[in-house]
Design a protein around this motif. Structure first.
Motif, PDB file in Angstrom:
ATOM      1  N   ALA A  67       0.823  -1.208   0.000  1.00  0.00           N
ATOM      2  CA  ALA A  67       0.000   0.000   0.000  1.00  0.00           C
ATOM      3  C   ALA A  67       0.855   1.255   0.000  1.00  0.00           C
ATOM      4  O   ALA A  67       0.419   2.326   0.435  1.00  0.00           O
ATOM      5  CB  ALA A  67      -0.932   0.002   1.207  1.00  0.00           C
ATOM      6  N   GLY A  68       2.110   1.128  -0.485  1.00  0.00           N
ATOM      7  CA  GLY A  68       2.994   2.276  -0.547  1.00  0.00           C
ATOM      8  C   GLY A  68       4.006   2.328   0.576  1.00  0.00           C
ATOM      9  O   GLY A  68       4.860   3.207   0.608  1.00  0.00           O
ATOM     10  N   LYS A  69       3.930   1.377   1.492  1.00  0.00           N
ATOM     11  CA  LYS A  69       4.848   1.341   2.627  1.00  0.00           C
ATOM     12  C   LYS A  69       5.615   0.023   2.670  1.00  0.00           C
ATOM     13  O   LYS A  69       6.081  -0.391   3.727  1.00  0.00           O
ATOM     14  CB  LYS A  69       4.080   1.547   3.934  1.00  0.00           C
ATOM     15  N   GLY A  70       5.703  -0.626   1.520  1.00  0.00           N
ATOM     16  CA  GLY A  70       6.334  -1.934   1.484  1.00  0.00           C
ATOM     17  C   GLY A  70       5.298  -3.038   1.610  1.00  0.00           C
ATOM     18  O   GLY A  70       4.125  -2.794   1.900  1.00  0.00           O
ATOM     19  N   VAL A  71       5.727  -4.255   1.395  1.00  0.00           N
ATOM     20  CA  VAL A  71       4.805  -5.391   1.424  1.00  0.00           C
ATOM     21  C   VAL A  71       4.335  -5.664   2.858  1.00  0.00           C
ATOM     22  O   VAL A  71       5.148  -5.765   3.776  1.00  0.00           O
ATOM     23  CB  VAL A  71       5.472  -6.652   0.841  1.00  0.00           C
ATOM     24  N   GLU A  72       3.020  -5.751   3.021  1.00  0.00           N
ATOM     25  CA  GLU A  72       2.413  -6.067   4.313  1.00  0.00           C
ATOM     26  C   GLU A  72       1.708  -7.411   4.201  1.00  0.00           C
ATOM     27  O   GLU A  72       1.113  -7.722   3.168  1.00  0.00           O
ATOM     28  CB  GLU A  72       1.393  -5.001   4.716  1.00  0.00           C
ATOM     29  N   THR A  73       1.770  -8.187   5.273  1.00  0.00           N
ATOM     30  CA  THR A  73       1.063  -9.466   5.313  1.00  0.00           C
ATOM     31  C   THR A  73       0.005  -9.417   6.407  1.00  0.00           C
ATOM     32  O   THR A  73       0.288  -9.038   7.549  1.00  0.00           O
ATOM     33  CB  THR A  73       2.031 -10.629   5.584  1.00  0.00           C
ATOM     34  N   HIS A  74      -1.221  -9.766   6.033  1.00  0.00           N
ATOM     35  CA  HIS A  74      -2.337  -9.769   6.982  1.00  0.00           C
ATOM     36  C   HIS A  74      -3.070 -11.096   6.883  1.00  0.00           C
ATOM     37  O   HIS A  74      -2.927 -11.838   5.902  1.00  0.00           O
ATOM     38  CB  HIS A  74      -3.287  -8.602   6.701  1.00  0.00           C
ATOM     39  N   TYR A  75      -3.882 -11.362   7.900  1.00  0.00           N
ATOM     40  CA  TYR A  75      -4.640 -12.608   7.954  1.00  0.00           C
ATOM     41  C   TYR A  75      -6.132 -12.266   8.019  1.00  0.00           C
ATOM     42  O   TYR A  75      -6.556 -11.520   8.900  1.00  0.00           O
ATOM     43  CB  TYR A  75      -4.223 -13.444   9.164  1.00  0.00           C
ATOM     44  N   LEU A  76      -6.883 -12.807   7.066  1.00  0.00           N
ATOM     45  CA  LEU A  76      -8.303 -12.513   6.965  1.00  0.00           C
ATOM     46  C   LEU A  76      -9.129 -13.728   7.370  1.00  0.00           C
ATOM     47  O   LEU A  76      -8.793 -14.861   7.030  1.00  0.00           O
ATOM     48  CB  LEU A  76      -8.659 -12.109   5.531  1.00  0.00           C
ATOM     49  N   PRO A  77     -10.226 -13.511   8.104  1.00  0.00           N
ATOM     50  CA  PRO A  77     -11.046 -14.635   8.572  1.00  0.00           C
ATOM     51  C   PRO A  77     -11.739 -15.348   7.410  1.00  0.00           C
ATOM     52  O   PRO A  77     -12.156 -14.714   6.435  1.00  0.00           O
ATOM     53  CB  PRO A  77     -12.071 -13.968   9.493  1.00  0.00           C
ATOM     54  N   THR A  78     -11.849 -16.660   7.513  1.00  0.00           N
ATOM     55  CA  THR A  78     -12.544 -17.452   6.499  1.00  0.00           C
ATOM     56  C   THR A  78     -13.737 -18.212   7.076  1.00  0.00           C
ATOM     57  O   THR A  78     -14.406 -18.953   6.354  1.00  0.00           O
ATOM     58  CB  THR A  78     -11.583 -18.464   5.851  1.00  0.00           C
ATOM     59  N   TRP A  79     -14.005 -18.024   8.375  1.00  0.00           N
ATOM     60  CA  TRP A  79     -15.112 -18.739   8.974  1.00  0.00           C
ATOM     61  C   TRP A  79     -16.444 -18.041   8.661  1.00  0.00           C
ATOM     62  O   TRP A  79     -16.491 -16.920   8.163  1.00  0.00           O
ATOM     63  CB  TRP A  79     -14.911 -18.869  10.482  1.00  0.00           C
ATOM     64  N   THR A  80     -17.525 -18.727   8.982  1.00  0.00           N
ATOM     65  CA  THR A  80     -18.886 -18.219   8.777  1.00  0.00           C
ATOM     66  C   THR A  80     -19.550 -18.000  10.125  1.00  0.00           C
ATOM     67  O   THR A  80     -19.490 -18.875  11.000  1.00  0.00           O
ATOM     68  CB  THR A  80     -19.718 -19.215   7.946  1.00  0.00           C
ATOM     69  N   LEU A  81     -20.157 -16.837  10.293  1.00  0.00           N
ATOM     70  CA  LEU A  81     -20.883 -16.525  11.523  1.00  0.00           C
ATOM     71  C   LEU A  81     -22.337 -16.956  11.371  1.00  0.00           C
ATOM     72  O   LEU A  81     -23.031 -16.537  10.444  1.00  0.00           O
ATOM     73  CB  LEU A  81     -20.815 -15.027  11.813  1.00  0.00           C
ATOM     74  N   LYS A  82     -22.793 -17.791  12.305  1.00  0.00           N
ATOM     75  CA  LYS A  82     -24.192 -18.195  12.350  1.00  0.00           C
ATOM     76  C   LYS A  82     -24.790 -17.659  13.647  1.00  0.00           C
ATOM     77  O   LYS A  82     -24.217 -17.840  14.718  1.00  0.00           O
ATOM     78  CB  LYS A  82     -24.324 -19.725  12.306  1.00  0.00           C
ATOM     79  N   SER A  83     -25.918 -16.989  13.538  1.00  0.00           N
ATOM     80  CA  SER A  83     -26.504 -16.394  14.739  1.00  0.00           C
ATOM     81  C   SER A  83     -28.022 -16.432  14.662  1.00  0.00           C
ATOM     82  O   SER A  83     -28.610 -16.533  13.578  1.00  0.00           O
ATOM     83  CB  SER A  83     -26.018 -14.945  14.920  1.00  0.00           C
ATOM     84  N   ALA A  84     -28.642 -16.362  15.835  1.00  0.00           N
ATOM     85  CA  ALA A  84     -30.103 -16.358  15.911  1.00  0.00           C
ATOM     86  C   ALA A  84     -30.533 -15.662  17.191  1.00  0.00           C
ATOM     87  O   ALA A  84     -29.879 -15.797  18.239  1.00  0.00           O
ATOM     88  CB  ALA A  84     -30.654 -17.777  15.880  1.00  0.00           C
ATOM     89  N   TYR A  85     -31.609 -14.892  17.088  1.00  0.00           N
ATOM     90  CA  TYR A  85     -32.248 -14.328  18.277  1.00  0.00           C
ATOM     91  C   TYR A  85     -33.291 -15.319  18.770  1.00  0.00           C
ATOM     92  O   TYR A  85     -33.954 -15.994  17.970  1.00  0.00           O
ATOM     93  CB  TYR A  85     -32.904 -12.989  17.947  1.00  0.00           C
TER      94      TYR A  85
END
Length: 332
Positions: free
Chosen positions: A169-187
């Protein structure tokens, strides 16, 4: 026969910008679910759906001489990882659709249950033990992942719960970790139905509206594809709607000059109550007179420049509802 509801008035030929491929997912929510009982019937359901709001008013009747208390739930749509763009209505990590409900005009204090799944495996306890939020679409979750130790990140990566992403992003290569799980919810809440009398239950929320910067409806080359034919069937798109779109495509207009909004509603939960729905009314509001709308229903009646209505007696819903709204692309 299923029919589509449409209004093709006041449309002018519009210049279409370059087509983008930024389709978002439809987050279909729907009606109340509860443990099956023969004691309580749904006297009526009055359902209003637009791209900005869903409102439902139910009338229930306990047909027995005894008070009945059951567990009632409102299942929320699944929320996928941040890599899959979705029309998330709110930034609230738990009440993602701004859900609110009332019984006989009084607010209900519902509880929410949230779980994180990868496939069929529940990883909720593991993520909470690491101090991670369960909502995978929020930046707060990504920042929490960044704060984990290298060993913790490696373990999540090995389990498939995150994906490794690198960019500059202009400051050199950055490594990040993004979630791959699924959120299941109910009221959910305990609902008491007094013996021999009716009660009303109202709820409202903001739907997760999917869409795209363009549309394949009216585009002969796209509608001949497998996914194009699937959309025609899913939304009961008929020849009148296609003709209305093509009418706007004057000389030099390569693509249909509309973009899409898609709204899903889980209608089949209405079949969980004792017997059919006595009086069912569906109102679909397409938002503006110049918009086009299509959905699968029988007996669709236009009741205003933007609203379409379906009424049924002794109704048993057999399929869920998918609504396609086409909006003219503004002139540049």
């Amino acid at each position: 026969m299923k029919s589509s509801a449409l209004l093709a008035l006041g449309l002018a030929a519009l210049a279409l910008p370059a087509r983008a491929n930024d389709t978002t997912a439809v987050m279909a929510a729907g009606g109340l679910v509860f443990t099956r009982t023969k004691a309580v019937s749904m006297v009526s359901e009055d359902l209003f759906i637009s791209a900005s709001e869903v409102r439902v008013k139910y009338r229930f009747l306990n047909r027995t001489a005894k008070e009945v208390t059951v567990q009632v739930a409102f299942p929320m749509p699944d929320v996928e990882s941040s890599e899959s763009p979705q029309g998330i209505p709110t930034e609230d990590p738990t009440n993602i659709m701004g859900f609110a409900t009332m019984t006989d005009g009084r607010p209900v204090a519902a509880q929410v249950e949230q779980k994180a799944f990868l496939g069929k495996v529940d990883h909720t306890a593991r993520l909470l033990a690491l101090g991670l939020p369960l909502a995978p679409h929020l930046q707060t979750t990504e920042r929490a992942l960044d704060r984990l130790t290298p060993a913790q990140k490696a373990d999540l990566l090995k389990r498939g719960l995150v994906s490794e992403q690198s960019w500059d992003a202009g400051k050199g290569v950055e490594t990040h970790y993004l979630p791959t799980w699924t959120l299941k919810s109910a009221y959910h809440w305990q609902q008491t139905f007094p013996a021999g009398r009716e009660i009303t239950v109202d709820h409202r929320y903001s739907p997760g509206t999917g869409g795209s910067a363009g549309t394949q409806i009216g585009d002969a080359s796209l509608m001949s594809t497998k996914w194009g034919r699937a959309d025609v069937a899913r939304y009961c798109v008929d020849s009148k709607l296609i003709a209305a779109v093509r009418k706007t495509m004057g000389p030099g207009v390569e693509y249909p000059p509309f973009y899409e909004q898609r709204v899903g509603y889980i209608l089949k939960t209405g079949a969980n109550w004792a017997g059919p729905i006595g009086d069912f009314r569906l109102t679909v509001d397409k938002g503006a007179p110049e918009n086009l709308v299509s959905f699968c229903a029988e007996g669709v009646q236009k009741v205003s420049p933007t609203r379409f209505e379906v009424r049924k007696s002794q109704f048993v819903p057999r399929q869920d509802l998918d609504i396609l709204i086409l909006l003219p692309i503004p002139k540049s």
